[in-house]
Enzyme design. Structure first.
Site, PDB file in Angstrom:
ATOM      1  N   GLU A 100     -10.019   4.127   5.970  1.00 53.34           N
ATOM      2  CA  GLU A 100      -9.210   4.571   7.107  1.00 53.34           C
ATOM      3  C   GLU A 100     -10.017   5.334   8.161  1.00 53.34           C
ATOM      4  O   GLU A 100      -9.887   5.076   9.351  1.00 53.34           O
ATOM      5  CB  GLU A 100      -8.010   5.399   6.625  1.00 53.34           C
ATOM      6  CG  GLU A 100      -6.997   4.590   5.802  1.00 53.34           C
ATOM      7  CD  GLU A 100      -6.477   3.342   6.501  1.00 53.34           C
ATOM      8  OE1 GLU A 100      -6.644   3.217   7.727  1.00 53.34           O
ATOM      9  OE2 GLU A 100      -5.898   2.474   5.818  1.00 53.34           O
ATOM     10  N   GLU A 107      -5.720  -2.900  12.520  1.00 49.06           N
ATOM     11  CA  GLU A 107      -5.415  -3.754  11.363  1.00 49.06           C
ATOM     12  C   GLU A 107      -6.404  -4.917  11.282  1.00 49.06           C
ATOM     13  O   GLU A 107      -6.838  -5.298  10.197  1.00 49.06           O
ATOM     14  CB  GLU A 107      -3.976  -4.279  11.410  1.00 49.06           C
ATOM     15  CG  GLU A 107      -2.897  -3.200  11.549  1.00 49.06           C
ATOM     16  CD  GLU A 107      -3.028  -2.036  10.589  1.00 49.06           C
ATOM     17  OE1 GLU A 107      -3.524  -2.220   9.460  1.00 49.06           O
ATOM     18  OE2 GLU A 107      -2.646  -0.903  10.980  1.00 49.06           O
ATOM     19  N   GLU A 167       0.851  -1.179   0.000  1.00 47.93           N
ATOM     20  CA  GLU A 167       0.000   0.000   0.000  1.00 47.93           C
ATOM     21  C   GLU A 167       0.893   1.238   0.000  1.00 47.93           C
ATOM     22  O   GLU A 167       1.855   1.264   0.758  1.00 47.93           O
ATOM     23  CB  GLU A 167      -0.916   0.043   1.231  1.00 47.93           C
ATOM     24  CG  GLU A 167      -1.918   1.189   1.127  1.00 47.93           C
ATOM     25  CD  GLU A 167      -2.925   1.234   2.290  1.00 47.93           C
ATOM     26  OE1 GLU A 167      -2.758   0.465   3.253  1.00 47.93           O
ATOM     27  OE2 GLU A 167      -3.838   2.040   2.203  1.00 47.93           O
ATOM     28  N   GLY A 198       2.782   2.451  10.823  1.00 50.53           N
ATOM     29  CA  GLY A 198       2.482   1.665  12.018  1.00 50.53           C
ATOM     30  C   GLY A 198       2.359   0.181  11.731  1.00 50.53           C
ATOM     31  O   GLY A 198       3.033  -0.641  12.338  1.00 50.53           O
ATOM     32  N   ALA A 199       1.500  -0.152  10.770  1.00 56.48           N
ATOM     33  CA  ALA A 199       1.269  -1.548  10.437  1.00 56.48           C
ATOM     34  C   ALA A 199       0.450  -1.618   9.162  1.00 56.48           C
ATOM     35  O   ALA A 199      -0.040  -0.598   8.682  1.00 56.48           O
ATOM     36  CB  ALA A 199       0.524  -2.256  11.567  1.00 56.48           C
ATOM     37  N   MET A 200       0.306  -2.845   8.634  1.00 51.87           N
ATOM     38  CA  MET A 200      -0.375  -2.988   7.352  1.00 51.87           C
ATOM     39  C   MET A 200      -1.278  -4.207   7.354  1.00 51.87           C
ATOM     40  O   MET A 200      -0.868  -5.305   7.732  1.00 51.87           O
ATOM     41  CB  MET A 200       0.670  -3.078   6.230  1.00 51.87           C
ATOM     42  CG  MET A 200       0.077  -3.210   4.844  1.00 51.87           C
ATOM     43  SD  MET A 200      -0.949  -1.781   4.418  1.00 51.87           S
ATOM     44  CE  MET A 200      -2.160  -2.560   3.377  1.00 51.87           C
ATOM     45  N   GLU A 201      -2.514  -3.999   6.874  1.00 45.80           N
ATOM     46  CA  GLU A 201      -3.598  -4.976   7.002  1.00 45.80           C
ATOM     47  C   GLU A 201      -3.633  -6.027   5.898  1.00 45.80           C
ATOM     48  O   GLU A 201      -4.723  -6.549   5.602  1.00 45.80           O
ATOM     49  CB  GLU A 201      -4.935  -4.221   7.016  1.00 45.80           C
ATOM     50  CG  GLU A 201      -5.356  -3.586   5.668  1.00 45.80           C
ATOM     51  CD  GLU A 201      -5.014  -2.114   5.511  1.00 45.80           C
ATOM     52  OE1 GLU A 201      -4.072  -1.641   6.187  1.00 45.80           O
ATOM     53  OE2 GLU A 201      -5.679  -1.432   4.699  1.00 45.80           O
TER      54      GLU A 201
HETATM   55  N1  TRP Z   1      -3.257   0.822   5.722  1.00 45.17           N
HETATM   56  C1  TRP Z   1      -2.243   1.066   6.697  1.00 45.17           C
HETATM   57  C2  TRP Z   1      -2.957   1.360   7.998  1.00 45.17           C
HETATM   58  O1  TRP Z   1      -3.774   2.223   8.068  1.00 45.17           O
HETATM   59  C3  TRP Z   1      -1.377   2.230   6.351  1.00 45.17           C
HETATM   60  C4  TRP Z   1      -0.013   1.926   5.853  1.00 45.17           C
HETATM   61  C5  TRP Z   1       0.854   1.054   6.365  1.00 45.17           C
HETATM   62  C6  TRP Z   1       0.669   2.558   4.790  1.00 45.17           C
HETATM   63  N2  TRP Z   1       2.041   1.124   5.675  1.00 45.17           N
HETATM   64  C7  TRP Z   1       1.937   2.027   4.717  1.00 45.17           C
HETATM   65  C8  TRP Z   1       0.322   3.537   3.901  1.00 45.17           C
HETATM   66  C9  TRP Z   1       2.878   2.466   3.791  1.00 45.17           C
HETATM   67  C10 TRP Z   1       1.245   3.968   2.948  1.00 45.17           C
HETATM   68  C11 TRP Z   1       2.497   3.430   2.894  1.00 45.17           C
HETATM   69  O2  TRP Z   1      -2.791   0.712   8.961  1.00 45.17           O
HETATM   70 ZN    ZN Z   2      -5.677   1.731   8.449  1.00 47.90          ZN
END
Ligand code: TRP
Ligand code: ZN
Length: 865
Positions: free
Chosen positions: A321, A299, A122, A262-265
């Site tokens: 979001e 997430e 993402e 922070g983290a990624m779903e």
């Molecule tokens: N979708 C992720 C969240 O809201 C956001 C995110 C995580 C992201 N890593 C990223 C967005 C790197 C852009 C680039 O938890």
């Molecule tokens: Zn998110």
């Protein structure tokens, strides 16, 4: 990097894709600097047309293209795309590319975090893995085969279910993954490495057992327990509150050290910044524990709001979001203190989000134009987006809101949707007209609500006149009236609530403000009331009402709504700061403020966590928002004097609060956290009043990171001599642990005094510091530039020069992190002319830099515009 002027994308230009991709089979041969990717997709023309197929791709070495198994050279290639001029109606496309994960310092696409491989796709990272239709409205079924050295990478992970694995005779092994849910490319993930794994399971309400797995660096297993508890709590919460169940047989979380956010779903395989996974009492603070719970929840909740229903295009980012932040806020509020959660979220809106609205990057929660999508993962899209969802919840009530959410998810399951789709479902499920409410999605800036009132004693009639006005922002000159839910209560002079009566009937607390000017008449009001306006911060607006000190004291003491009590103290503090600024910063502390603080400290019924929030001064950033233009050094002096004045005026009570709230042993439990936060607020004031012995004693006795850091922080803020001994001791204990040492970097970077900048430069040489690790950069450099406004905005411009140097390196290394770091340099509208001139000069220098990435280009060009 771009040579030509970066292109602007407009929301209005959305076109459905010319082609669909139904399946994608990936075969990835992992090697540090020469990873090979074979991508086989089934592609189908969307409608009747003769448009070419244009795939996105960046930083790729193209090795081979084949259509239906026959190699072709009929294509055109540039830095960002691969064009196939004539393709069949339906066909199988095979693309072979080579990438270099070891050299990928941008941390987008496939990269190495320490010794592990991982991905971040993402928003547009997948195009760094292979040529593809990298847009969220193209959903395909993915299968992924990963091959890597078996000894170095015993775990090979991707989305969905593990359907096959095998060992090869060259020391390598492979695993095959199949994800049954069609998904956009941004939800793809791959991880390969050697980890410790914490395993557990969760049985869903329909009785399915889900395997839960948390992957952490070797030796960190004992720090994964809280993340696992939080995951199970998240799964249970989504079932109970929203009736939403998990849908795969396995849920994996991997903690990595190098991560931009922070983290990624990613579907079934979340990748986390290690700081939102790892915790034990020796290394994590109470707030770290709460942050982990919140981000794990966030997430997890994306699995429905984001993954099952995704976004049609990136302009709709707030669809997933804003909604998911709202969900994680509710989760944290149901598990912990609702009021304290609300206060902390409101502080973010009133400080940094309002500043974003007032700056050159102002945009609606659904932006209209974007140069670099990574620049729009903002406080506006996330936090203000959540406020917009919260307003819907306020207007509809919990039941209708849940019906609307269910309708939205059921109607769009498996699809890519828009913000309009969401509002339409909410409107249908509730029967409410949300036409005007919809403007919140398209209008940027912070509305100002100006309220005046009139009491007619003869008639017992109280009239409120509410005016709304949104000042123009850089992106939008014209603003329209919005639908603003204004929650209020009325209090008598004795602090008793007055029943709200309008048009002969009792009415609820929420007024619908719809027009530029709106009048509300209340009947049977026995005496001139004090209004509690914008209860719970019912809309993300600035409120202007001429409260007297007496009225604010009354609300601080008597309001039934706890949030209002906190807010009244904030307003009293703001008033004090404004009065002192008007008087040149030299007036004495007002009695009413000291009295209110005393009343709070002595109130035995008040929740301790709430007390701590009420007794905490607003930070400099949100005070800046009170002024059009201000000398930041004078403001900081007023802020300091306020703290010192309260510390000295109430010293015995601070001492009392401190000793009353010692906790015998460390437990992660809300009551104990509340005690610690009140005790540590008291310690901060005691340090200002010179009680050095107590601070040092706490540092020496502490059996947990919360108390250790609180002592150090108190010492650094108050400039106590013993701070150096503590800092040295701390570094000796923790120099091996980057996450823990980040606290040490942050503390020193936010220290008062003009030696701080030199110290920050020196700390960049520390063996644990590295410009390529975003956590370290944020802890040291980000803390200085945005957490230490006085030193960053030094009158000699040395703070600006420092950031300039850093940005010119990070622009190449990690443009996304560079772009986040520049924020305090572009939000200069409240500063004095001399500083604005210095900043403009620096921005022009940056603009002239060769190879300026799109990320910085977008922000600098807007700031200079
Ligand atoms: N979708 C992720 C969240 O809201 C956001 C995110 C995580 C992201 N890593 C990223 C967005 C790197 C852009 C680039 O938890
Ligand atoms: Zn998110």
């Amino acid at each position: 990097m771009t040579q030509t002027k970066p292109q602007v994308q407009y929301r209005d230009d959305y076109q459905p894709p010319h082609y669909w991709i139904d399946t994608l089979d990936l075969d990835i041969q992992l090697h540090d600097s020469r990873t090979e990717v074979v991508a086989i997709s089934r592609i189908r023309r969307n409608g009747e047309h003769s448009e070419p197929l244009i795939l996105n791709g960046e930083h790729l070495a193209l090795l081979q293209v084949a259509i239906n198994g026959v190699e072709t050279r009929q294509y055109q290639q540039d830095d960002e795309s691969l064009l196939l001029p004539q393709v069949p109606q339906e066909f199988v496309l095979t693309i072979k590319t080579r990438i270099n994960p070891a050299a990928n310092s941008a941390l987008e696409g496939l990269y190495k975090s320490g010794s592990a491989f991982c991905t971040q796709c993402e928003a547009q990272g997948f195009r760094r893995i292979t040529y593809y239709l990298d847009r969220p409205d193209v959903l395909a079924r993915f299968s992924t085969r990963i091959t890597a050295d078996a000894a170095a990478y015993p775990y090979l992970l991707s989305n969905g279910n593990r359907v096959g694995q095998g060992v090869l005779d060259d020391g390598r092994h492979w695993v095959q993954w199949q994800d049954p849910f069609p998904k956009p490319a941004y939800l793809f993930a791959l991880v390969a490495g050697d980890f410790d794994v914490l395993r557990d399971s969760f049985t869903t309400y329909s009785g399915r057992e889900v395997a839960l797995e948390i992957y952490v660096d070797k030796g960190n297993l004992h720090r994964a327990g809280h993340a696992m508890d939080s995951l199970k709590a998240s799964m249970a919460w989504d079932e109970q509150r929203c009736h939403l169940e998990y849908d795969l047989d396995v849920y994996m979380i991997v903690a990595v050290d190098f991560f931009n956010m922070g983290a990624m779903e990613n579907k079934g395989l979340n990748v986390f910044n290690a700081k939102f996974v790892l915790a034990d009492e020796n290394t994590a603070t109470d707030n770290d524990y709460l942050d982990i719970e919140r981000v794990i929840g966030h997430e997890y909740f994306h699995n429905w709001t984001g993954n099952r229903v995704t976004c049609r295009d990136w302009f709709q980012l707030s669809l997933k979001e804003g909604l998911t932040v709202f969900r994680d806020q509710e989760f944290s509020s149901d598990l912990g203190s609702r009021t304290v959660n609300r206060i902390r979220n409101v502080r973010i809106i009133r400080g940094p989000q309002f500043a974003e609205d007032a700056g050159p990057m102002a945009h609606p929660i659904r932006p209209d134009e974007v140069i670099e999508m990574n620049n729009f993962y903002t406080l506006t899209v996330y936090e203000k987006g959540a406020e917009v969802i919260r307003m819907l919840h306020t207007l509809l009530g919990e039941q209708a809101f849940q019906r609307g959410l269910a309708l939205y998810l059921q109607r769009h399951d498996g699809q890519a949707a828009t913000c309009n789709d969401f509002v339409a479902a909410m409107s249908e499920a509730s029967g409410r007209d949300l036409g005007r409410f919809n403007r919140w999605y398209g209008q940027s800036g912070t509305p100002v609500l100006t309220v005046s009132d009139d009491y007619d004693a003869d008639q017992g009639r109280y009239t409120l006149t509410v005016r709304q006005h949104t000042p123009p922002t850089r992106d939008q000159q014209e603003k329209l009236p919005l639908h603003i839910p204004l929650s209020l209560a009325l209090y008598s002079e004795q602090g008793e609530p007055i029943t709200l009566m309008r048009e002969g009937q009792s009415c609820g607390p929420v007024l619908d403000v719809l027009e530029a000017e709106h009048r509300f008449v209340f009947e049977q009001v026995p005496s001139c009331p004090t209004p509690a306006l914008l209860q719970g911060f019912s809309a993300p607006v600035k409120l202007s009402y001429p409260y007297s000190d007496e009225q604010l004291s009354l609300l601080a003491r008597c309001s039934i709504d706890e949030f209002v009590r906190w807010d009244a103290v904030q307003m009293l503090l703001n008033k004090t700061v404004q009065a002192q600024m008007a008087a040149g910063g030299e007036t004495a502390l007002p009695r009413s403020l000291v009295d209110v603080f005393r009343t709070i400290l002595e109130d035995p019924a008040l929740d301790r966590a709430l007390k701590a929030e009420m007794l905490t001064l607003p930070d400099l950033g949100s005070l800046l928002e009170l002024f059009e233009q201000v000398d930041i050094e004078v403001l900081a002096r007023v802020h300091d004097r306020l703290g010192l004045g309260l510390a000295e005026a109430l010293q015995p009570l601070w001492r009392q609060a401190y000793t009353d709230n010692l906790t015998p042993e460390y437990r992660i439990e809300h009551q104990d956290m509340a005690r610690r936060s009140l005790k540590n607020v008291a310690l901060g004031y005691l340090a200002l009043a010179g009680d050095e012995a107590r601070v040092f004693e706490q540092y020496r006795q502490a059996d947990n990171m919360t108390d250790t850091l609180a002592a150090m922080k108190a010492a650094v803020r108050a400039g106590l001599g013993s701070r150096d001994a503590m800092l040295t001791d701390f570094e000796g204990k923790w120099h091996h642990d980057g996450l823990v040492l980040d606290n040490w970097f942050r503390l020193q970077a936010t220290a008062p005094g003009e030696q701080t900048l030199a110290r920050v430069r020196q700390l960049m040489q520390h063996p644990t510091f590295s410009l390529s690790n975003p956590n370290r950069v944020r802890a040291l450099i980000g803390a200085f530039t945005s957490g230490n406004p006085v030193q960053f905005h030094r009158a000699d411009g040395a703070g600006y020069d420092f950031l300039l140097e850093i940005l010119s390196q990070l622009n190449r290394l990690n443009p996304q992190v560079a772009s986040r770091l520049i924020t305090p340099l572009i939000q200069f509208s409240r500063l004095d002319d001399a500083r604005r001139r210095m900043i403009t000069l620096r921005l022009q220098q940056l603009m002239a830099m060769p190879d300026l990435a799109r990320d910085l280009f977008e922000k600098i060009s807007k700031a200079l515009d």
